[in-house]
Design a protein around this motif. Sequence first.
Motif, PDB file in Angstrom:
ATOM      1  N   PRO A  66      -1.448   9.119  -2.712  1.00  0.00           N
ATOM      2  CA  PRO A  66      -1.271   7.907  -3.509  1.00  0.00           C
ATOM      3  C   PRO A  66      -0.011   7.143  -3.168  1.00  0.00           C
ATOM      4  O   PRO A  66       0.135   5.995  -3.539  1.00  0.00           O
ATOM      5  CB  PRO A  66      -1.218   8.456  -4.945  1.00  0.00           C
ATOM      6  CG  PRO A  66      -0.771   9.870  -4.805  1.00  0.00           C
ATOM      7  CD  PRO A  66      -1.362  10.342  -3.517  1.00  0.00           C
ATOM      8  N   PHE A  67       0.925   7.763  -2.430  1.00  0.00           N
ATOM      9  CA  PHE A  67       2.200   7.125  -2.140  1.00  0.00           C
ATOM     10  C   PHE A  67       2.187   6.318  -0.837  1.00  0.00           C
ATOM     11  O   PHE A  67       3.165   5.655  -0.506  1.00  0.00           O
ATOM     12  CB  PHE A  67       3.305   8.180  -2.033  1.00  0.00           C
ATOM     13  CG  PHE A  67       3.000   9.273  -1.050  1.00  0.00           C
ATOM     14  CD1 PHE A  67       3.208   9.087   0.307  1.00  0.00           C
ATOM     15  CD2 PHE A  67       2.496  10.486  -1.490  1.00  0.00           C
ATOM     16  CE1 PHE A  67       2.920  10.085   1.217  1.00  0.00           C
ATOM     17  CE2 PHE A  67       2.206  11.495  -0.583  1.00  0.00           C
ATOM     18  CZ  PHE A  67       2.419  11.294   0.779  1.00  0.00           C
ATOM     19  N   LEU A  68       1.078   6.359  -0.067  1.00  0.00           N
ATOM     20  CA  LEU A  68       1.091   5.745   1.261  1.00  0.00           C
ATOM     21  C   LEU A  68       1.449   4.262   1.214  1.00  0.00           C
ATOM     22  O   LEU A  68       2.193   3.754   2.051  1.00  0.00           O
ATOM     23  CB  LEU A  68      -0.263   5.936   1.948  1.00  0.00           C
ATOM     24  CG  LEU A  68      -0.507   7.321   2.562  1.00  0.00           C
ATOM     25  CD1 LEU A  68      -1.885   7.392   3.187  1.00  0.00           C
ATOM     26  CD2 LEU A  68       0.559   7.641   3.596  1.00  0.00           C
ATOM     27  N   GLY A  69       0.944   3.555   0.210  1.00  0.00           N
ATOM     28  CA  GLY A  69       1.234   2.135   0.093  1.00  0.00           C
ATOM     29  C   GLY A  69       2.672   1.848  -0.246  1.00  0.00           C
ATOM     30  O   GLY A  69       3.144   0.715  -0.083  1.00  0.00           O
ATOM     31  N   ALA A  70       3.382   2.871  -0.746  1.00  0.00           N
ATOM     32  CA  ALA A  70       4.779   2.685  -1.131  1.00  0.00           C
ATOM     33  C   ALA A  70       5.741   3.065  -0.017  1.00  0.00           C
ATOM     34  O   ALA A  70       6.958   2.963  -0.202  1.00  0.00           O
ATOM     35  CB  ALA A  70       5.084   3.509  -2.389  1.00  0.00           C
ATOM     36  N   LEU A 573       5.152   7.605  -5.621  1.00  0.00           N
ATOM     37  CA  LEU A 573       6.474   7.032  -5.399  1.00  0.00           C
ATOM     38  C   LEU A 573       6.449   5.656  -6.042  1.00  0.00           C
ATOM     39  O   LEU A 573       5.798   4.732  -5.549  1.00  0.00           O
ATOM     40  CB  LEU A 573       6.776   6.920  -3.901  1.00  0.00           C
ATOM     41  CG  LEU A 573       8.034   6.126  -3.514  1.00  0.00           C
ATOM     42  CD1 LEU A 573       9.302   6.770  -4.095  1.00  0.00           C
ATOM     43  CD2 LEU A 573       8.155   5.991  -1.997  1.00  0.00           C
ATOM     44  N   LEU A 574       7.152   5.521  -7.174  1.00  0.00           N
ATOM     45  CA  LEU A 574       7.137   4.274  -7.931  1.00  0.00           C
ATOM     46  C   LEU A 574       8.534   3.664  -7.987  1.00  0.00           C
ATOM     47  O   LEU A 574       9.542   4.376  -7.875  1.00  0.00           O
ATOM     48  CB  LEU A 574       6.617   4.510  -9.356  1.00  0.00           C
ATOM     49  CG  LEU A 574       5.209   5.115  -9.492  1.00  0.00           C
ATOM     50  CD1 LEU A 574       4.806   5.160 -10.962  1.00  0.00           C
ATOM     51  CD2 LEU A 574       4.182   4.352  -8.677  1.00  0.00           C
ATOM     52  N   PHE A 575       8.556   2.337  -8.207  1.00  0.00           N
ATOM     53  CA  PHE A 575       9.808   1.587  -8.269  1.00  0.00           C
ATOM     54  C   PHE A 575       9.871   0.841  -9.598  1.00  0.00           C
ATOM     55  O   PHE A 575       8.860   0.276 -10.053  1.00  0.00           O
ATOM     56  CB  PHE A 575       9.886   0.595  -7.105  1.00  0.00           C
ATOM     57  CG  PHE A 575       9.909   1.250  -5.751  1.00  0.00           C
ATOM     58  CD1 PHE A 575      11.109   1.431  -5.070  1.00  0.00           C
ATOM     59  CD2 PHE A 575       8.739   1.702  -5.150  1.00  0.00           C
ATOM     60  CE1 PHE A 575      11.137   2.038  -3.820  1.00  0.00           C
ATOM     61  CE2 PHE A 575       8.758   2.302  -3.901  1.00  0.00           C
ATOM     62  CZ  PHE A 575       9.957   2.482  -3.240  1.00  0.00           C
ATOM     63  N   ASP A 584       7.777  -2.197 -10.795  1.00  0.00           N
ATOM     64  CA  ASP A 584       7.581  -3.254  -9.811  1.00  0.00           C
ATOM     65  C   ASP A 584       6.504  -2.784  -8.845  1.00  0.00           C
ATOM     66  O   ASP A 584       6.767  -1.941  -7.978  1.00  0.00           O
ATOM     67  CB  ASP A 584       8.889  -3.536  -9.070  1.00  0.00           C
ATOM     68  CG  ASP A 584       8.760  -4.671  -8.064  1.00  0.00           C
ATOM     69  OD1 ASP A 584       7.623  -5.126  -7.814  1.00  0.00           O
ATOM     70  OD2 ASP A 584       9.796  -5.084  -7.500  1.00  0.00           O
ATOM     71  N   PRO A 585       5.268  -3.277  -8.972  1.00  0.00           N
ATOM     72  CA  PRO A 585       4.181  -2.817  -8.093  1.00  0.00           C
ATOM     73  C   PRO A 585       4.458  -3.086  -6.618  1.00  0.00           C
ATOM     74  O   PRO A 585       3.896  -2.423  -5.749  1.00  0.00           O
ATOM     75  CB  PRO A 585       2.969  -3.615  -8.588  1.00  0.00           C
ATOM     76  CG  PRO A 585       3.325  -4.041  -9.978  1.00  0.00           C
ATOM     77  CD  PRO A 585       4.797  -4.267  -9.961  1.00  0.00           C
ATOM     78  N   SER A 586       5.321  -4.048  -6.332  1.00  0.00           N
ATOM     79  CA  SER A 586       5.688  -4.354  -4.948  1.00  0.00           C
ATOM     80  C   SER A 586       7.099  -3.882  -4.645  1.00  0.00           C
ATOM     81  O   SER A 586       7.783  -4.418  -3.764  1.00  0.00           O
ATOM     82  CB  SER A 586       5.582  -5.870  -4.701  1.00  0.00           C
ATOM     83  OG  SER A 586       4.270  -6.331  -4.937  1.00  0.00           O
TER      84      SER A 586
END
Length: 693
Positions: A66-70, A573-575, A584-586
């Motif tokens: 799930p963290f690949l996009g982050a 991995l979230l921000f 912050d989704p981005s």
Amino acid sequence: MEKNEEDKEIDDAAMRELMGEHIVYDRKTGEASAPDPFLWGSQKKGGGLFDEEIVAEGEQFGAVLPFLGALVEPSEHPPFNPKVPTEDYDLEYVYGYRTYDCRQNLYFTASGKVVYNVAALGVVLDPKTNTQKFFGGGSTGKPLSKDMHDDDIVCLSISPDRKYVATGQVGAKATLYIWDAETCNLKGPKSKYRITTKNTRAVSACSWSSDGKLVAFLDRSDKPNAYVIDVDTGALVYKESSGANQVLAIGWSRKPGEHVFATCGNRSIVFWNSDAKTRKVGTGHGAQSFSCLTYDDKGTCYAGGANGEVYVFRGTSLGSKKAAHKGLIHAINWVDGQLFTAGGDKTMCIFNAKLGLEAKISLPDVARSIDKKGDEILVGLRNGTIAIIKDGKLCADLMKSHHDGEIWGLEELKNGDIITTCDDNKIMMWDPKSRRNKGIFTINQKAGPKIKYGASSMTAYPDNQCSRAVCYNPKTNEVAVATNAGEVQIRDLSSMNTVKKSLQAAKRWIECMAYSPDGQYLAVGTHSNTIVVYNTSNYSVKGTLTAHKSSILSIDWSKDSSYIRSNCEAYELLFFNIDSMKQDPSGASNTKGIEWATQNTKIGWSVIGVFPKGTDGSHVNGVSMSHDGKLIASGDDWGLVNIYYNPCREGSQAKSFKGHSEHVVRVRFSADDSRIYSIGGQDKAIIQWKKTK
């Protein structure tokens, strides 16, 4: 004579304590399941912590990411270098002494040094210089002997001339090593014995013959076997089953020319002759349980009873008894014509050759090991203390330790000292330069209730007296200590015994915390899947971040204190933006030009290479980046500390450091990068690694 039920309960409780009973907890319910005190062996292929592990969830980790996009490449970073780092660190010092399941594992050497075991290390401490040498451990960047322990050492004994040491470990490859107490090298190329029989689990106790030619030891099978080997050749001289189901101690007669030894444990004592290859069950003791035994130079055996009495055996029959303590006798040793005993009443008795009481000394805790050389008595206490007694008084503490459950909390202070917390109701402060403990502080004076979803632990302490996270605010000189009951305590560094503010951050345990670089905020990551952010001016709640799907494992702040990034058990991995207190989704893209104060998150663009191929995300427990940005360190489930060049990407090669015997849960570089500190979870050891190049 039949033992009554009260005696039986005393014996059973004593046996659980002596065996260092392992309690298994259900991760979902937090409830304890049926304990198995014999499950000491590693579940790994080959049985050693430094061997390849059998992976159960590796494919799942590779399939669901799930963290690949982050994972966004930061704007600035060092060039990728996959090679093994040329930098190296030596094993400088270990804080810790294993006591919770060991006894009589502490001795003076011939030169006056002190030898004992912790984690996968035999340690020789020089009390005059407070320096250590090690049997085992070290860097893979240097030639390492294959003849070293690769799992928990659980027994230790010294030769009659005090020049050589025998140590035994747990695991499917249960092994006994015999090594030189001065050089810390193997005594000879064949001075070892590896048990090849399945389900033996450990070399649980060992002892030297009076002539120094033989070592006898026990395994930890369902019906433990006794072994005798030749010290120089490693050849097996004798092996036979003890016939008992729990055997705790072994000891040789010190009568010159006599190759007789005894074993004791749950309601039994057995006498063996290695020359005649015979064993006889001791008689006359009324099915008493014994935790320890010793011999004098006349061939008389003294066994420490669970009822506090010393049982004196001449031959195989009980000759007499001597009342010594209230409660279980934990340690017994005969040295230079005197008998030393230590009991659950926290006293040590000294008897003369006729068992006349010469002295009774009060101790801070139960002694699990006693030795004497000259006019000094050496004691190892259940709370992890190694102390010297002289003229009837404690005159020096050589070592302090965490002693129960697991050690997870690790933080460095502004002056370079470090703080650790554990499941033992202790906050401990250390000075890495002098290599000494500077203070011990209590987490909670009063025991609280067990919470429903507590941390899995084998500690005897309740959740509110256990801590797995600690952090420091250099701006306010405050220390935050999180308990496994979801409480966060705020203390001034200058008065660590006082809790000036108590915050209930969650109903579950807390694994990570971090102060913002500007000192204005404290972020608390909970196992309630939330990050609670406090204003440090008055510790009011600024807000709660709720986007994670699972328990929070690690937190980083940006250097400007405007962002938090975090990992959870769901591999996210979230921000989070601190001004808006929202996810912050981005965030990965929006922060690629931001500098981060730390690299605690183990999932990230710069550290994704720390995971070995085929493993799931749980096998690496903690990461850290050096302050100069050159290196990444990690701690893993194989007991290794690893360093890589930053960034650590797929294909990066590690230099690894051995010493721990359990999962390494935290690693941290010192402020000047001259040291790495690592803590080993269940092995309760804090290892200090010093940079050498």
